[in-house]
Design a protein around this motif. Structure first.
Motif, short mmCIF file in Angstrom:
data_model
loop_
_atom_site.label_atom_id
_atom_site.label_comp_id
_atom_site.label_asym_id
_atom_site.label_seq_id
_atom_site.Cartn_x
_atom_site.Cartn_y
_atom_site.Cartn_z
N ARG A 82 -25.17 8.26 38.71
CA ARG A 82 -24.66 7.08 39.42
C ARG A 82 -24.82 5.80 38.60
NH1 ARG A 82 -23.30 2.92 40.38
NH2 ARG A 82 -23.26 1.70 42.30
N GLU A 83 -25.88 5.69 37.83
CA GLU A 83 -26.17 4.46 37.09
C GLU A 83 -25.12 4.15 36.02
OE1 GLU A 83 -30.09 4.78 35.54
OE2 GLU A 83 -31.05 4.82 37.53
N ASN B 129 -12.13 6.99 37.04
CA ASN B 129 -13.41 7.04 37.75
C ASN B 129 -14.31 8.18 37.25
OD1 ASN B 129 -12.58 4.89 39.28
ND2 ASN B 129 -12.16 6.08 41.13
N LEU C 204 -19.32 5.55 52.50
CA LEU C 204 -18.13 4.70 52.38
C LEU C 204 -17.10 5.01 53.47
CD1 LEU C 204 -17.91 4.88 48.51
CD2 LEU C 204 -18.27 2.78 49.84
N ALA D 284 -19.73 1.67 37.85
CA ALA D 284 -19.75 0.27 38.24
C ALA D 284 -20.10 0.05 39.71
CB ALA D 284 -18.41 -0.37 37.92
N SER D 285 -19.78 1.02 40.56
CA SER D 285 -20.02 0.85 42.00
C SER D 285 -20.09 2.22 42.68
CB SER D 285 -18.90 0.03 42.64
OG SER D 285 -17.67 0.75 42.57
N ASP D 286 -20.54 2.21 43.93
CA ASP D 286 -20.57 3.45 44.71
C ASP D 286 -19.16 4.02 44.88
OD1 ASP D 286 -23.28 3.11 44.98
OD2 ASP D 286 -23.22 2.54 47.10
N SER D 287 -18.19 3.15 45.08
CA SER D 287 -16.82 3.61 45.32
C SER D 287 -16.22 4.26 44.08
CB SER D 287 -15.93 2.46 45.80
OG SER D 287 -15.91 1.42 44.86
N VAL D 288 -16.52 3.73 42.91
CA VAL D 288 -16.05 4.35 41.67
C VAL D 288 -16.71 5.71 41.50
CG1 VAL D 288 -16.06 4.19 39.14
CG2 VAL D 288 -15.49 2.18 40.51
N TYR E 249 -22.52 9.36 48.94
CA TYR E 249 -21.84 8.09 48.71
C TYR E 249 -20.48 8.08 49.40
CZ TYR E 249 -25.40 7.34 45.12
OH TYR E 249 -26.59 7.19 44.46
N ARG F 181 -22.15 13.26 44.68
CA ARG F 181 -21.28 12.19 45.15
C ARG F 181 -21.11 12.19 46.67
NH1 ARG F 181 -19.84 13.22 40.02
NH2 ARG F 181 -19.02 11.51 38.75
N ARG G 290 -11.29 5.16 47.50
CA ARG G 290 -10.49 3.94 47.46
C ARG G 290 -9.47 3.90 48.59
NH1 ARG G 290 -9.36 7.15 43.27
NH2 ARG G 290 -7.25 7.89 42.83
#
Length: 360
Positions: A144-145, A297, A188, A148-152, A184, A181, A157
């Motif tokens: 995850r690190e 992504n 979302l 850029a974001s949780d959504s990516v 996350y 994933r 989306r």
């Protein structure tokens, strides 16, 4: 340093394969085997082990001629289905397994292969796929690190291309699967307050153990707001029939919002999303950008790169498939997809109108 080494490993392994093949000499390389089994997606597993196949002199990036029963074709030797364009035949060597497949298709249906069918593989062009293989080599991280974001990271989306209204349609990786994933994606989905879900990956039975861990998803499922389609990754007649069920689910359930997911939210989800986007007036450019966002992504494929452009051809192939192999552009896109869903899939004009109304 670890990142540099991780990027070098695939290239080093490829060079090793090439060196091994070179050592095999210039004699005509061939191998006879048979189909050992055919899986649910139409991939044909061969009765030869990877180590034996490589020892014979074949390696990743070679192009070979293949005869399966009376069916003949040529194919590159690769490691992953996505190493070739959508709809193309590949010979996949992964560990001990050697198989013939079609990326997003059924090799068994294409070739008529079944268990016991004789197979002959002959070298056609050594390293003939080398450039294309490098272009298509995809690298995926589950850290995850690095995103850029949780959504990516979750490949989540909102879809707002064409006439699709804001807050109506979402796409994501699976929130109900054993995967890093999934939590996350679940978070979302709940934050977006999605009203209904089209699950392309599971049956309701094999999703049961996972949805118990996701209360929001379970509540939707218990209320009949999740449809489970168990759709194959190859777009066979059976898969198209299941896709029709997904479209009818939207047509027959006037709800505030919908989400689509398969496993990674990339291929099956990409296909259904592209179809809905086209039905709602999106351009090929918009559809392609949304489809390719999953590759950005997951694999950090950069827009405008040669790799991006190669993978983006999958979108044109999707629509050409609906149009009898003929080219599709913005002028005929709407009529092609409308004909596909009404004539080929069997939706009525009223059902098509309901889909558009519920998304706009």
């Amino acid at each position: 340093m670890k990142k540099i080494i991780s990027k070098l490993i695939p290239a080093v392994m490829l060079l090793f394969c090439l060196s091994a093949a070179s050592a095999a000499g210039k004699d005509k390389i061939s191998l006879q085997t048979k189909v050992a089994s055919v899986d649910a997606h139409g991939n044909t597993n061969l009765a030869v082990k990877g180590i034996t196949f490589s020892a014979r002199g074949f390696s990743v990036s070679d192009i070979v001629n293949v005869t399966v029963g009376s069916y003949k074709c040529s194919a590159p030797i690769v490691q992953n289905y996505s190493d070739v364009a959508t709809g193309e035949v590949l010979l996949r060597v992964k560990g001990s397994e050697v198989s013939l497949a079609v990326n997003m298709g059924s090799f068994a249906k294409l070739s008529g292969a079944k268990e016991g069918t004789p197979v002959t593989i002959t070298m056609r062009e050594r390293y003939g796929y080398l450039t294309a293989y490098h272009v298509r080599m995809l690298k995926k991280s589950d850290n995850r690190e690095e995103f850029a974001s949780d959504s990516v990271f979750a490949n989540f989306r909102e879809i707002t291309v064409g006439n699709i209204a804001k807050g109506r349609l979402y796409r994501t990786s699976s929130p109900v699967i054993e995967d890093v994933r999934a939590p996350y994606a679940a978070k979302l989905l709940e934050e977006a307050n999605v009203a209904a879900v089209i699950n392309l990956h599971h049956t309701q039975e094999n999703a049961a153990e996972f949805i118990e861990k996701v209360p929001f998803y379970k509540a939707l499922s218990d209320d009949g707001k999740v449809i489970y389609l168990d759709m194959g990754v190859s777009f066979s007649d059976e898969s198209v029939a299941k896709l029709k069920q997904g479209l009818l689910f939207i047509a027959n359930n006037k709800l505030p919002s919908y989400a689509i997911h398969g496993k990674e939210g990339k291929n099956r989800t990409g296909y259904m999303s592209a179809l809905l986007e086209a039905l709602c007036g999106a351009s090929l450019k918009e559809i392609t950008a949304d489809f390719m966002k999953s590759y950005e992504n997951y694999y950090n494929v950069k827009a405008g790169s040669s790799q991006y452009n190669e993978l983006a051809k999958s979108v044109q192939y999707m629509f050409m498939n609906m149009n009898g192999g003929k080219t599709v552009n913005d002028k005929n896109l709407s009529s092609v997809v409308e004909k596909f869903v009404t004539v080929d899939m069997g939706l009525t004009q009223e059902e098509l109108a309901a889909i558009r109304e519920n998304l706009q």
